[in-house]
Design a protein around this motif. Structure first.
Motif, mmCIF file in Angstrom:
data_model
loop_
_atom_site.group_PDB
_atom_site.id
_atom_site.type_symbol
_atom_site.label_atom_id
_atom_site.label_comp_id
_atom_site.label_asym_id
_atom_site.label_seq_id
_atom_site.Cartn_x
_atom_site.Cartn_y
_atom_site.Cartn_z
ATOM 1 N N PHE A 29 0.700 -0.933 -0.138
ATOM 2 C CA PHE A 29 -0.084 0.171 0.182
ATOM 3 C C PHE A 29 0.876 1.345 0.072
ATOM 4 O O PHE A 29 1.786 1.356 0.843
ATOM 5 C CB PHE A 29 -0.919 0.045 1.190
ATOM 6 C CG PHE A 29 -1.596 -1.263 1.558
ATOM 7 C CD1 PHE A 29 -2.903 -1.293 0.550
ATOM 8 C CD2 PHE A 29 -1.214 -2.311 2.545
ATOM 9 C CE1 PHE A 29 -3.737 -2.463 1.177
ATOM 10 C CE2 PHE A 29 -1.897 -3.145 2.506
ATOM 11 C CZ PHE A 29 -3.049 -3.467 1.789
ATOM 12 N N PRO A 30 0.628 2.024 -0.677
ATOM 13 C CA PRO A 30 1.370 3.516 -0.737
ATOM 14 C C PRO A 30 0.594 4.355 0.304
ATOM 15 O O PRO A 30 -0.551 4.323 0.665
ATOM 16 C CB PRO A 30 0.954 4.057 -2.021
ATOM 17 C CG PRO A 30 -0.340 3.587 -2.466
ATOM 18 C CD PRO A 30 -0.457 2.129 -1.966
ATOM 19 N N ILE A 31 1.122 5.114 1.057
ATOM 20 C CA ILE A 31 0.956 6.141 2.003
ATOM 21 C C ILE A 31 -0.170 7.306 1.010
ATOM 22 O O ILE A 31 0.414 7.891 0.466
ATOM 23 C CB ILE A 31 1.780 6.705 3.013
ATOM 24 C CG1 ILE A 31 2.518 5.824 3.643
ATOM 25 C CG2 ILE A 31 1.138 7.834 3.963
ATOM 26 C CD1 ILE A 31 3.777 6.274 4.403
ATOM 27 N N LEU A 32 -1.310 7.203 1.191
ATOM 28 C CA LEU A 32 -2.353 7.932 0.683
ATOM 29 C C LEU A 32 -2.547 9.484 1.238
ATOM 30 O O LEU A 32 -2.637 10.390 0.643
ATOM 31 C CB LEU A 32 -3.533 7.432 0.559
ATOM 32 C CG LEU A 32 -3.625 6.141 -0.224
ATOM 33 C CD1 LEU A 32 -4.793 5.428 -0.102
ATOM 34 C CD2 LEU A 32 -3.234 6.277 -1.507
ATOM 35 N N GLU A 33 -2.301 9.560 2.759
ATOM 36 C CA GLU A 33 -2.493 10.613 3.457
ATOM 37 C C GLU A 33 -1.984 10.372 4.979
ATOM 38 O O GLU A 33 -1.648 9.694 5.389
ATOM 39 C CB GLU A 33 -4.040 10.893 3.568
ATOM 40 C CG GLU A 33 -4.611 12.106 4.446
ATOM 41 C CD GLU A 33 -5.862 12.004 4.730
ATOM 42 O OE1 GLU A 33 -6.629 12.880 5.839
ATOM 43 O OE2 GLU A 33 -6.558 11.052 4.427
ATOM 44 N N TYR A 49 -0.959 10.706 14.473
ATOM 45 C CA TYR A 49 0.096 10.538 13.672
ATOM 46 C C TYR A 49 -0.303 9.527 12.417
ATOM 47 O O TYR A 49 0.339 8.495 12.108
ATOM 48 C CB TYR A 49 1.328 10.177 14.120
ATOM 49 C CG TYR A 49 1.989 11.225 15.198
ATOM 50 C CD1 TYR A 49 2.393 12.308 14.717
ATOM 51 C CD2 TYR A 49 1.565 10.915 16.500
ATOM 52 C CE1 TYR A 49 2.653 13.549 15.639
ATOM 53 C CE2 TYR A 49 1.747 11.821 17.483
ATOM 54 C CZ TYR A 49 2.310 13.237 17.192
ATOM 55 O OH TYR A 49 2.810 14.026 17.836
ATOM 56 N N MET A 50 -1.563 9.540 11.846
ATOM 57 C CA MET A 50 -2.354 8.858 11.042
ATOM 58 C C MET A 50 -1.449 8.760 9.762
ATOM 59 O O MET A 50 -1.234 9.751 8.978
ATOM 60 C CB MET A 50 -3.581 9.227 11.037
ATOM 61 C CG MET A 50 -4.661 8.241 10.053
ATOM 62 S SD MET A 50 -4.415 8.464 8.336
ATOM 63 C CE MET A 50 -5.228 10.112 8.139
ATOM 64 N N LEU A 51 -1.221 7.442 9.181
ATOM 65 C CA LEU A 51 -0.653 7.170 8.015
ATOM 66 C C LEU A 51 -1.758 6.495 7.082
ATOM 67 O O LEU A 51 -1.895 4.997 7.359
ATOM 68 C CB LEU A 51 0.670 6.549 7.727
ATOM 69 C CG LEU A 51 1.724 7.165 8.482
ATOM 70 C CD1 LEU A 51 2.811 6.236 8.717
ATOM 71 C CD2 LEU A 51 2.028 8.605 7.868
ATOM 72 N N ARG A 52 -2.598 7.108 6.190
ATOM 73 C CA ARG A 52 -3.691 6.321 5.452
ATOM 74 C C ARG A 52 -3.062 5.258 4.456
ATOM 75 O O ARG A 52 -2.163 5.693 3.655
ATOM 76 C CB ARG A 52 -4.586 7.151 5.070
ATOM 77 C CG ARG A 52 -5.882 6.537 4.509
ATOM 78 C CD ARG A 52 -7.133 7.483 3.794
ATOM 79 N NE ARG A 52 -7.486 8.215 4.850
ATOM 80 C CZ ARG A 52 -8.163 8.289 5.787
ATOM 81 N NH1 ARG A 52 -8.801 6.868 5.982
ATOM 82 N NH2 ARG A 52 -8.661 9.165 6.596
ATOM 83 N N LEU A 53 -3.612 4.029 4.580
ATOM 84 C CA LEU A 53 -3.089 2.833 3.564
ATOM 85 C C LEU A 53 -4.236 2.684 2.609
ATOM 86 O O LEU A 53 -3.829 2.196 1.242
ATOM 87 C CB LEU A 53 -2.986 1.892 4.244
ATOM 88 C CG LEU A 53 -1.708 1.967 5.345
ATOM 89 C CD1 LEU A 53 -1.294 0.525 5.925
ATOM 90 C CD2 LEU A 53 -0.580 2.651 4.709
ATOM 91 N N THR A 54 -5.506 2.736 2.898
ATOM 92 C CA THR A 54 -6.576 2.550 2.006
ATOM 93 C C THR A 54 -7.754 3.545 1.927
ATOM 94 O O THR A 54 -7.856 4.279 3.061
ATOM 95 C CB THR A 54 -7.410 1.268 2.255
ATOM 96 O OG1 THR A 54 -8.157 1.242 3.357
ATOM 97 C CG2 THR A 54 -6.077 -0.198 2.444
ATOM 98 N N THR A 89 8.377 9.498 6.927
ATOM 99 C CA THR A 89 7.702 9.109 5.879
ATOM 100 C C THR A 89 7.004 10.234 5.054
ATOM 101 O O THR A 89 6.891 11.256 5.438
ATOM 102 C CB THR A 89 6.352 8.004 6.171
ATOM 103 O OG1 THR A 89 5.464 8.775 7.201
ATOM 104 C CG2 THR A 89 6.956 6.743 6.686
ATOM 105 N N ARG A 90 6.711 9.645 3.786
ATOM 106 C CA ARG A 90 6.256 10.802 2.688
ATOM 107 C C ARG A 90 4.996 10.237 2.123
ATOM 108 O O ARG A 90 4.917 8.849 1.874
ATOM 109 C CB ARG A 90 7.086 11.018 1.852
ATOM 110 C CG ARG A 90 8.486 11.754 2.121
ATOM 111 C CD ARG A 90 9.315 12.213 1.067
ATOM 112 N NE ARG A 90 9.466 11.328 0.330
ATOM 113 C CZ ARG A 90 10.815 10.678 0.225
ATOM 114 N NH1 ARG A 90 11.825 10.848 0.858
ATOM 115 N NH2 ARG A 90 10.923 9.736 -0.784
ATOM 116 N N ILE A 91 4.132 10.778 1.814
ATOM 117 C CA ILE A 91 3.054 10.443 0.776
ATOM 118 C C ILE A 91 3.578 9.642 -0.493
ATOM 119 O O ILE A 91 4.657 10.223 -0.910
ATOM 120 C CB ILE A 91 2.067 11.382 0.553
ATOM 121 C CG1 ILE A 91 1.366 12.016 1.917
ATOM 122 C CG2 ILE A 91 0.931 10.891 -0.721
ATOM 123 C CD1 ILE A 91 0.242 13.228 1.410
ATOM 124 N N GLY A 92 3.019 8.640 -0.553
ATOM 125 C CA GLY A 92 3.517 7.755 -1.543
ATOM 126 C C GLY A 92 4.449 6.576 -1.241
ATOM 127 O O GLY A 92 4.655 5.781 -2.140
#
Length: 111
Positions: A29-33, A49-54, A89-92
């Motif tokens: 999964f890419p980090i989306l948000e 510190y949410m990293l959205r995956l889906t 981390t970065r988006i993507g």
């Protein structure tokens, strides 16, 4: 959880994951948000510190990580670790969620 940069492990943490009736999906999964102060709109619960995956709400986020605890499909990590992960981390960036089995280079999981 293990975090890698350029093929080298740079961090580890204990996690909690989805309960049996709401499992955490496996896959790449890419980090989306990213949202440092996110509140779940489904459960009205803090997800620091949410990293959205889906697109349907699965994320990595800060949690109270204790034996016997579970999530609604997310990957919960200690909040102090989530803060560091958020900063690194970065988006993507790609996240690989496995069932504990190692992957060889170039291999992906279909979940």
């Amino acid at each position: 959880m293990s975090i890698f940069r350029d093929g080298y492990e740079i961090g580890t943490a204990a996690i909690i994951y989805g309960a049996d009736n709401m499992p955490t999906p496996l896959g790449v999964f890419p980090i989306l948000e990213k949202d440092a102060e996110h509140i779940s709109n489904l459960y009205d619960a803090p997800m620091p510190y949410m990293l959205r995956l889906t697109r349907d709400g699965v994320a990595i986020h800060g949690s109270d990580v204790r034996y016997g605890y579970a999530t609604h499909g997310c990957v919960g990590v200690p909040t102090a670790f989530a803060r560091k992960l958020f900063a690194a981390t970065r988006i993507g960036d790609q996240v690989i969620v496995t069932n504990g089995k190692r992957l060889s280079m170039g291999q992906s999981i279909v979940g």
